[in-house]
Design a protein around this motif. Structure first.
Motif, PDB file in Angstrom:
ATOM      1  N   ALA A  23       0.827  -1.202   0.000  1.00 41.11           N
ATOM      2  CA  ALA A  23       0.000   0.000   0.000  1.00 41.11           C
ATOM      3  C   ALA A  23       0.865   1.257   0.000  1.00 41.11           C
ATOM      4  CB  ALA A  23      -0.924   0.002   1.216  1.00 41.11           C
ATOM      5  N   ASP A  24       2.118   1.133   0.448  1.00 36.24           N
ATOM      6  CA  ASP A  24       3.010   2.283   0.533  1.00 36.24           C
ATOM      7  C   ASP A  24       4.075   2.304  -0.550  1.00 36.24           C
ATOM      8  OD1 ASP A  24       1.757   3.222   2.905  1.00 36.24           O
ATOM      9  OD2 ASP A  24       2.868   1.737   4.060  1.00 36.24           O
ATOM     10  N   VAL A  25       4.101   1.291  -1.422  1.00 37.12           N
ATOM     11  CA  VAL A  25       5.097   1.230  -2.488  1.00 37.12           C
ATOM     12  C   VAL A  25       4.534   1.918  -3.726  1.00 37.12           C
ATOM     13  CG1 VAL A  25       6.453  -0.298  -3.971  1.00 37.12           C
ATOM     14  CG2 VAL A  25       6.046  -0.918  -1.589  1.00 37.12           C
ATOM     15  N   GLY A  55       2.024  -2.708 -11.185  1.00 35.60           N
ATOM     16  CA  GLY A  55       3.465  -2.786 -11.005  1.00 35.60           C
ATOM     17  C   GLY A  55       3.914  -1.863  -9.896  1.00 35.60           C
ATOM     18  N   TYR A  56       5.072  -2.155  -9.320  1.00 28.05           N
ATOM     19  CA  TYR A  56       5.589  -1.383  -8.201  1.00 28.05           C
ATOM     20  C   TYR A  56       7.035  -0.994  -8.476  1.00 28.05           C
ATOM     21  CZ  TYR A  56       1.479  -3.281  -5.927  1.00 28.05           C
ATOM     22  OH  TYR A  56       0.184  -3.626  -5.625  1.00 28.05           O
ATOM     23  N   LEU A  57       7.335   0.266  -8.224  1.00 30.70           N
ATOM     24  CA  LEU A  57       8.678   0.787  -8.389  1.00 30.70           C
ATOM     25  C   LEU A  57       9.546   0.350  -7.208  1.00 30.70           C
ATOM     26  CD1 LEU A  57      10.012   2.692 -10.497  1.00 30.70           C
ATOM     27  CD2 LEU A  57       9.520   4.574  -8.930  1.00 30.70           C
ATOM     28  N   ALA A  58      10.737  -0.150  -7.503  1.00 27.46           N
ATOM     29  CA  ALA A  58      11.614  -0.665  -6.439  1.00 27.46           C
ATOM     30  C   ALA A  58      12.475   0.442  -5.834  1.00 27.46           C
ATOM     31  CB  ALA A  58      12.494  -1.779  -6.986  1.00 27.46           C
ATOM     32  N   ASP A  59      11.898   1.605  -5.662  1.00 25.36           N
ATOM     33  CA  ASP A  59      12.627   2.750  -5.124  1.00 25.36           C
ATOM     34  C   ASP A  59      12.866   2.548  -3.632  1.00 25.36           C
ATOM     35  OD1 ASP A  59      13.849   5.177  -4.974  1.00 25.36           O
ATOM     36  OD2 ASP A  59      12.047   6.380  -5.174  1.00 25.36           O
ATOM     37  N   GLY A  60      14.136   2.454  -3.219  1.00 25.39           N
ATOM     38  CA  GLY A  60      14.460   2.193  -1.820  1.00 25.39           C
ATOM     39  C   GLY A  60      14.363   0.732  -1.436  1.00 25.39           C
ATOM     40  N   HIS A 104       8.497 -13.248  -4.904  1.00 20.24           N
ATOM     41  CA  HIS A 104       9.130 -11.938  -4.790  1.00 20.24           C
ATOM     42  C   HIS A 104       9.392 -11.691  -3.315  1.00 20.24           C
ATOM     43  CE1 HIS A 104       7.271 -10.350  -8.808  1.00 20.24           C
ATOM     44  NE2 HIS A 104       8.343 -11.099  -8.991  1.00 20.24           N
ATOM     45  N   ILE A 105      10.647 -11.446  -2.979  1.00 16.65           N
ATOM     46  CA  ILE A 105      11.036 -11.182  -1.595  1.00 16.65           C
ATOM     47  C   ILE A 105      11.480  -9.727  -1.503  1.00 16.65           C
ATOM     48  CG2 ILE A 105      12.571 -11.842   0.294  1.00 16.65           C
ATOM     49  CD1 ILE A 105      12.876 -14.579  -1.094  1.00 16.65           C
ATOM     50  N   PHE A 106      10.817  -8.967  -0.650  1.00 20.75           N
ATOM     51  CA  PHE A 106      11.054  -7.527  -0.543  1.00 20.75           C
ATOM     52  C   PHE A 106      11.953  -7.225   0.656  1.00 20.75           C
ATOM     53  CE2 PHE A 106       7.380  -7.940  -3.131  1.00 20.75           C
ATOM     54  CZ  PHE A 106       7.173  -6.760  -3.838  1.00 20.75           C
ATOM     55  N   TRP A 107      13.118  -6.603   0.378  1.00 21.10           N
ATOM     56  CA  TRP A 107      13.973  -6.103   1.441  1.00 21.10           C
ATOM     57  C   TRP A 107      14.220  -4.611   1.235  1.00 21.10           C
ATOM     58  CZ3 TRP A 107      16.477 -10.976  -0.291  1.00 21.10           C
ATOM     59  CH2 TRP A 107      16.339 -12.021   0.648  1.00 21.10           C
ATOM     60  N   GLN A 108      14.607  -3.922   2.278  1.00 20.83           N
ATOM     61  CA  GLN A 108      15.076  -2.556   2.115  1.00 20.83           C
ATOM     62  C   GLN A 108      16.411  -2.584   1.370  1.00 20.83           C
ATOM     63  OE1 GLN A 108      15.261  -0.794   6.063  1.00 20.83           O
ATOM     64  NE2 GLN A 108      13.267  -1.655   6.603  1.00 20.83           N
ATOM     65  N   ASP A 109      16.625  -1.612   0.492  1.00 20.16           N
ATOM     66  CA  ASP A 109      17.865  -1.553  -0.279  1.00 20.16           C
ATOM     67  C   ASP A 109      19.050  -1.445   0.685  1.00 20.16           C
ATOM     68  OD1 ASP A 109      19.947  -1.097  -2.015  1.00 20.16           O
ATOM     69  OD2 ASP A 109      19.014   0.604  -3.044  1.00 20.16           O
ATOM     70  N   PRO A 110      19.991  -2.404   0.640  1.00 16.26           N
ATOM     71  CA  PRO A 110      21.123  -2.359   1.581  1.00 16.26           C
ATOM     72  C   PRO A 110      22.178  -1.313   1.230  1.00 16.26           C
ATOM     73  CG  PRO A 110      21.348  -4.232   0.116  1.00 16.26           C
ATOM     74  CD  PRO A 110      19.996  -3.625  -0.181  1.00 16.26           C
ATOM     75  N   ARG A 111      22.044  -0.673   0.042  1.00 14.17           N
ATOM     76  CA  ARG A 111      22.963   0.407  -0.367  1.00 14.17           C
ATOM     77  C   ARG A 111      24.408  -0.088  -0.446  1.00 14.17           C
ATOM     78  NH1 ARG A 111      19.051   3.855  -2.195  1.00 14.17           N
ATOM     79  NH2 ARG A 111      17.519   4.279  -0.570  1.00 14.17           N
ATOM     80  N   ILE A 112      24.597  -1.224  -1.091  1.00 12.05           N
ATOM     81  CA  ILE A 112      25.945  -1.769  -1.276  1.00 12.05           C
ATOM     82  C   ILE A 112      26.334  -1.796  -2.749  1.00 12.05           C
ATOM     83  CG2 ILE A 112      25.960  -3.173   0.830  1.00 12.05           C
ATOM     84  CD1 ILE A 112      25.127  -5.571  -0.894  1.00 12.05           C
ATOM     85  N   GLY A 113      25.557  -1.115  -3.577  1.00 10.55           N
ATOM     86  CA  GLY A 113      25.825  -1.133  -5.007  1.00 10.55           C
ATOM     87  C   GLY A 113      25.064  -2.206  -5.749  1.00 10.55           C
ATOM     88  N   LEU A 114      24.101  -2.821  -5.085  1.00  4.88           N
ATOM     89  CA  LEU A 114      23.269  -3.836  -5.723  1.00  4.88           C
ATOM     90  C   LEU A 114      22.349  -3.162  -6.732  1.00  4.88           C
ATOM     91  CD1 LEU A 114      22.860  -6.912  -5.360  1.00  4.88           C
ATOM     92  CD2 LEU A 114      21.014  -6.378  -3.784  1.00  4.88           C
ATOM     93  N   THR A 115      22.259  -3.721  -7.936  1.00  3.48           N
ATOM     94  CA  THR A 115      21.454  -3.126  -9.004  1.00  3.48           C
ATOM     95  C   THR A 115      20.624  -4.197  -9.689  1.00  3.48           C
ATOM     96  OG1 THR A 115      23.321  -3.396 -10.538  1.00  3.48           O
ATOM     97  CG2 THR A 115      23.091  -1.257  -9.452  1.00  3.48           C
ATOM     98  N   LEU A 126      17.764 -16.303  -9.809  1.00  2.87           N
ATOM     99  CA  LEU A 126      17.684 -15.245  -8.800  1.00  2.87           C
ATOM    100  C   LEU A 126      17.962 -13.911  -9.473  1.00  2.87           C
ATOM    101  CD1 LEU A 126      19.575 -16.852  -5.758  1.00  2.87           C
ATOM    102  CD2 LEU A 126      17.119 -16.877  -6.263  1.00  2.87           C
ATOM    103  N   ASP A 127      16.926 -13.089  -9.613  1.00  6.83           N
ATOM    104  CA  ASP A 127      17.036 -11.782 -10.266  1.00  6.83           C
ATOM    105  C   ASP A 127      16.733 -10.685  -9.256  1.00  6.83           C
ATOM    106  OD1 ASP A 127      17.271 -13.407 -12.507  1.00  6.83           O
ATOM    107  OD2 ASP A 127      15.210 -13.043 -13.180  1.00  6.83           O
ATOM    108  N   PHE A 128      17.510  -9.628  -9.275  1.00  6.19           N
ATOM    109  CA  PHE A 128      17.253  -8.491  -8.391  1.00  6.19           C
ATOM    110  C   PHE A 128      16.620  -7.339  -9.161  1.00  6.19           C
ATOM    111  CE2 PHE A 128      20.227 -10.201  -5.164  1.00  6.19           C
ATOM    112  CZ  PHE A 128      19.478  -9.928  -4.023  1.00  6.19           C
ATOM    113  N   ARG A 129      15.682  -6.663  -8.505  1.00  2.00           N
ATOM    114  CA  ARG A 129      15.117  -5.415  -8.999  1.00  2.00           C
ATOM    115  C   ARG A 129      15.336  -4.377  -7.896  1.00  2.00           C
ATOM    116  NH1 ARG A 129      15.829  -7.953 -12.642  1.00  2.00           N
ATOM    117  NH2 ARG A 129      14.380  -8.874 -14.147  1.00  2.00           N
ATOM    118  N   VAL A 130      16.135  -3.360  -8.215  1.00  2.00           N
ATOM    119  CA  VAL A 130      16.578  -2.421  -7.184  1.00  2.00           C
ATOM    120  C   VAL A 130      16.454  -0.987  -7.685  1.00  2.00           C
ATOM    121  CG1 VAL A 130      18.474  -1.791  -5.637  1.00  2.00           C
ATOM    122  CG2 VAL A 130      18.268  -4.153  -6.431  1.00  2.00           C
ATOM    123  N   GLY A 131      15.937  -0.104  -6.836  1.00  2.00           N
ATOM    124  CA  GLY A 131      15.953   1.327  -7.121  1.00  2.00           C
ATOM    125  C   GLY A 131      14.929   1.770  -8.148  1.00  2.00           C
ATOM    126  N   ARG A 132      15.061   3.041  -8.569  1.00  2.00           N
ATOM    127  CA  ARG A 132      14.070   3.664  -9.432  1.00  2.00           C
ATOM    128  C   ARG A 132      14.045   3.078 -10.842  1.00  2.00           C
ATOM    129  NH1 ARG A 132      11.441   8.017  -8.283  1.00  2.00           N
ATOM    130  NH2 ARG A 132      11.504   8.804 -10.412  1.00  2.00           N
TER     131      ARG A 132
END
Length: 256
Positions: A23-25, A55-60, A104-115, A126-132
């Motif tokens: 609801a907040d994404v 669809g949901y934006l993976a911002d953050g 789909h597993i949702f985590w907060q972006d760890p800010r380690i350069g994951l893209t 295993l595919d990552f969707r990260v950020g805007r």
């Protein structure tokens, strides 16, 4: 259908996003095929192209897409990673089930350069969707349901260390293979991949165009492997699929 490899809360699926983290994404407009509309990407309004696909934006966020279709066994890959790190194969953060039997597993972006990346660091499925520049189609789109109706948590520390080390190893490997005397990047596939992977923000599209143009100058027999490397690097630094394909096509004069 319960996942035989990873353990989820398997909560009963609600009929709306009310009371769930979704609801907040930020939502984004999707076409009837479930891909973003050009005009709405990235659009942080709560919109969708019709009443079906959302669809949901993976911002953050760092959303792990666990793929179990077309011969991929992402759940087994993830379980193997957890076990190698001494972790129980249990997901406590918000998670959903996909129509193809994945998650789909949702985590907060760890800010380690994951893209954004496909088959992350050699882990097929295993595919990552990260950020805007990342998005996922999800509940309440048809076939999706909520497994863990829980808050979106930080990624476990051991996973952050694991993927952080993978990122550092890849950067070092590319640098070692791709630089010559004086650190000048050679026009090899590895060198071009290195250039794209390390392109500074604001120059990523231009660097991809330059690299793809160098690929176009190579013998045709090398195009397929070279473009695979260019796409991999571009996705890893967060460029979107449509953006990458348009840039490559432009470098090849309209088709690649």
């Amino acid at each position: 259908m319960p996942n035989p490899h990873m353990h989820y809360a398997d909560a009963s699926s609600p009929t709306t996003t009310a009371g769930t983290p979704l609801a907040d994404v930020p939502q984004i407009p999707l076409t009837s095929r479930g891909t973003p509309t050009e005009a709405g990407w990235p659009n942080k309004g709560r919109l969708h192209i019709d009443s079906i696909h959302v669809g949901y934006l993976a911002d953050g966020l760092a959303v792990l897409d666990v793929d179990n279709k077309n011969g991929k066994r992402g759940s087994r890959e993830l379980k193997a990673i957890f076990r190698s790190l001494g972790l129980q194969p249990k997901i406590s953060t918000f998670a959903t089930a996909t129509p193809s039997g994945g998650n789909h597993i949702f985590w907060q972006d760890p800010r380690i350069g994951l893209t954004n990346t496909v088959d992350a660091f050699g882990h097929v499925g295993l595919d990552f969707r990260v950020g805007r520049n990342g998005y996922v189609r999800d509940f309440p789109s048809p076939g999706y349901r909520i497994l863990n109706k829980r808050p979106i948590e930080p990624m476990p520390g051991k996973l952050i260390d694991y993927f952080g080390n993978k990122i550092a190893e890849r950067r070092a490997r590319l640098a070692a293979r791709s630089t010559g005397l004086g650190g000048v990047v050679r026009h090899t596939i590895n060198g071009l991949e290195y250039a794209v992977y390390n392109a500074p923000i604001g120059q990523r599209n231009a660097t991809l165009f330059w690299a793809a143009s160098r690929v176009a100058e190579m013998p045709a027999a090398r195009h397929r492997s070279a473009l695979r490397a260019m796409r991999r690097a571009a996705f890893d630094i967060g460029l979107g699929h449509d953006e990458v394909e348009k840039t490559i096509a432009s470098a090849f004069g309209g088709a690649a």
